[in-house]
Design an enzyme around this catalytic site. Structure first.
Site, PDB file in Angstrom:
ATOM      1  CE1 TYR A 196      -3.692   2.497   0.567  1.00 37.47           C
ATOM      2  CE2 TYR A 196      -2.584   3.133   2.596  1.00 37.47           C
ATOM      3  CZ  TYR A 196      -3.564   3.353   1.646  1.00 37.47           C
ATOM      4  OH  TYR A 196      -4.421   4.422   1.779  1.00 37.47           O
ATOM      5  CG  ASP A 291       5.655   3.637   1.156  1.00 40.53           C
ATOM      6  OD1 ASP A 291       5.923   4.305   2.183  1.00 40.53           O
ATOM      7  OD2 ASP A 291       4.493   3.449   0.753  1.00 40.53           O
ATOM      8  CE  LYS A 319       1.540   4.082   8.528  1.00 41.43           C
ATOM      9  NZ  LYS A 319       0.130   4.058   8.842  1.00 41.43           N
TER      10      LYS A 319
HETATM   11  C1  LIG Z   1       3.609   1.875   3.502  1.00 45.15           C
HETATM   12  C2  LIG Z   1       2.577   2.973   3.516  1.00 45.15           C
HETATM   13  N1  LIG Z   1       2.649   3.940   2.601  1.00 45.15           N
HETATM   14  C3  LIG Z   1       1.761   4.959   2.580  1.00 45.15           C
HETATM   15  C4  LIG Z   1       0.742   5.022   3.491  1.00 45.15           C
HETATM   16  C5  LIG Z   1      -0.232   6.159   3.448  1.00 45.15           C
HETATM   17  O1  LIG Z   1      -0.036   7.001   4.545  1.00 45.15           O
HETATM   18  P1  LIG Z   1      -1.211   7.927   5.093  1.00 45.15           P
HETATM   19  O2  LIG Z   1      -2.240   7.035   5.683  1.00 45.15           O
HETATM   20  O3  LIG Z   1      -0.522   8.815   6.106  1.00 45.15           O
HETATM   21  O4  LIG Z   1      -1.731   8.707   3.937  1.00 45.15           O
HETATM   22  C6  LIG Z   1       0.627   4.029   4.465  1.00 45.15           C
HETATM   23  C7  LIG Z   1      -0.463   4.057   5.452  1.00 45.15           C
HETATM   24  O5  LIG Z   1      -0.699   3.158   6.197  1.00 45.15           O
HETATM   25  C8  LIG Z   1       1.565   2.975   4.475  1.00 45.15           C
HETATM   26  O6  LIG Z   1       1.507   1.982   5.365  1.00 45.15           O
END
Ligand SMILES: Cc1ncc(COP(=O)(O)O)c(C=O)c1O
Length: 479
Positions: A196, A291, A319
């Site tokens: 994700y 990511d 986060k």
């Molecule tokens: C690996 C990863 N990338 C991007 C995101 C997206 O972040 P946000 O929820 O702050 O938009 C998340 C959210 O859980 C994530 O786990």
């Protein structure tokens, strides 16, 4: 760690808590009105059965919310769709604990989905925020806190020489996608099923936990043109990646992945996979982006890229770096980052980007994490937890596989091995739902989906872990 011990003594109701950990019939301290509720441990845990937990207030608030917010929530996975029952409505959080609207207390392994790595409502972070708010909540102009935060990130993360702060992980990932395309002049990207990267259109293809939990293959509203340049491969499948490069010679801007997957449950990469991605992207003139929104500053002080010793070209973060406030960031090699406006032509902007409160919480959080023993503590409590849960599951006759790295863990009701989303999807979801409900009734809050990793924090103590393992032992006997 001293700081952990202090947090614990300030927040835990020692005797009642210890009792909850080992007795079949346990006392549950209602934190709101101070009364002690004696709860019988249910004989059979069933998500559909009447809950033993008193959640009257949670139900009232969530029922009202369903009229006000789509599905009653502001982010889908909070809605307990895959585990059944109504979600628990939180009232407050502190240290390793969450307290619901009915006054029930839980040892929390969601940690606000990752940010709460130094413990919820950490006193030092709170003090820093109180001081910062006196200077104003938002400037919309440069401030020195942005430099301090940027230096903290650049010092720690191997690939980052320059960084842009944004307000969420989604924003970081959609910006980095534009950057990969702007820098290389190519459009196609490779992502992995079950990873994700936020909810930007181009990434909503086989996107892991949120969509998988809801059983949505892909989201309506995403134009086919938006995902036409998104190539998808299985995680840990280097040959598949090489094949995509062969089939799309000279057209691929970059490869993006979670360097440890947390959105298909917890799935570590093989070292060969990460090394192979580094080699193939370099050879093909494509960019490699980790990511690290979830793994950043959690897997190690220098993120997963430090842990595995593989340096990508770009990294997204979120986060943890917001210390509980809304922050994201993307950064990497200076020559690539210089493409971003106003240094270069790639446009990306944000009213609240580099917000002084968010920077303050992030700076303090990274400072606490840099103290000696922080990552050792995360490693110790998390491995104790996952080993204890796995042993308890196997003793009760369940097939499980799972592991942890630093403060991130997960297990599947599946004999394993689990190397990608497709393997994870073979796990017993109904059993997970019963496990989840049982743990709630025992006073443990775990993510309401088998496709989510779990998180520990500096505030989790050995006692919390043993309490959780004892709770799991009870639940495993009943599911
Ligand atoms: C690996 C990863 N990338 C991007 C995101 C997206 O972040 P946000 O929820 O702050 O938009 C998340 C959210 O859980 C994530 O786990």
């Amino acid at each position: 760690m001293k700081q952990v011990a202090a947090t614990r003594s300030a927040t835990i109701q020692g005797a009642a808590h210890a009792k909850r950990g080992c007795a079949r019939t346990h006392q549950h301290l209602n934190e709101r009105n101070g009364t002690v509720v004696v709860r019988a441990t249910p004989k059979r845990v069933n998500a559909a059965a009447a809950p033993v937990l008193n959640t009257t207030e949670s139900e009232r608030i969530f029922t009202e919310a369903q009229d006000l917010l789509p599905g009653g929530v502001n982010s889908p996975v909070r809605a307990f769709k895959s585990v059944g029952g109504q979600p628990i409505v939180f009232d407050r959080v502190k240290g390793a604990y969450a307290y619901d609207a009915d006054g029930n207390k839980y040892v929390d392994y969601v940690g606000s989905w990752g940010p709460a790595i130094v413990g919820h409502a950490n006193d030092e972070v709170n003090e820093a925020l109180k001081a910062a708010i006196e200077n104003g909540a938002s400037f919309g102009a440069p401030c020195e806190l942005e430099n301090t935060m940027a230096k903290a990130v650049i010092d720690r993360v191997p690939c980052v020489e320059m960084v842009r702060f944004v307000s969420s992980g989604t924003e970081a990932c959609l910006s980095v996608l534009r950057l990969m395309r702007a820098y290389t002049g190519n459009e196609k990207i490779i992502k992995f099923s079950g990873c994700y990267h936020g909810h930007a259109d181009s990434f909503l293809v086989q996107a892991g936990s949120g969509v998988a939990t809801l059983g949505l293959p892909d989201s309506p509203g995403v134009p086919a043109s938006a995902t036409a340049s998104t190539l998808v491969c299985q995680y840990n499948d280097l040959e598949g990646v090489k094949k995509l490069f062969e089939e799309n010679k000279g057209e691929i801007a970059g490869v993006i992945l979670e360097p440890v997957v947390g959105n298909s449950g917890f799935i570590p990469p093989t070292q060969e996979f990460l090394q192979g991605l580094r080699d193939v992207t370099k050879a093909e003139g494509a960019l490699l982006c980790f990511d690290e929104v979830m793994t950043g500053f959690r897997i190690a002080k220098g993120c997963a890229q430090e842990h595995f010793g593989i340096t990508p070209d770009l990294t997204t973060m979120g986060k943890v770096i917001g210390g509980g406030l809304p922050v994201g960031a993307y950064g990497g090699r200076k020559d690539i980052m210089q493409t971003v406006a106003p240094a270069g032509p790639m446009y990306q902007a944000g009213t609240l980007s580099g917000n002084p409160l968010a920077m303050t919480a992030g700076i303090k959080t990274l400072e606490i994490l840099a103290r000696p023993g922080a990552y050792e503590h995360l490693e110790a409590v998390t491995s104790r937890l996952i080993n204890g849960i796995m042993d308890a599951a196997r003793e009760a006759g369940h097939e499980v596989t799972g592991s942890s790295i630093s403060g991130m863990f997960g297990f599947f009701f599946n004999a394993g091995p689990v190397n990608n989303f497709e393997d994870a999807a073979k796990s017993d979801g109904d059993k997970f739902a019963r496990f989840h409900r049982g743990m709630l009734e025992q006073g443990v809050y775990m993510a309401p989906s088998m496709y989510e990793a779990g998180f520990t924090s500096l505030a989790h103590t050995e006692e919390d872990i043993d309490f959780t393992i004892n709770a799991a032992k009870e639940v495993f006997k009943t599911i």
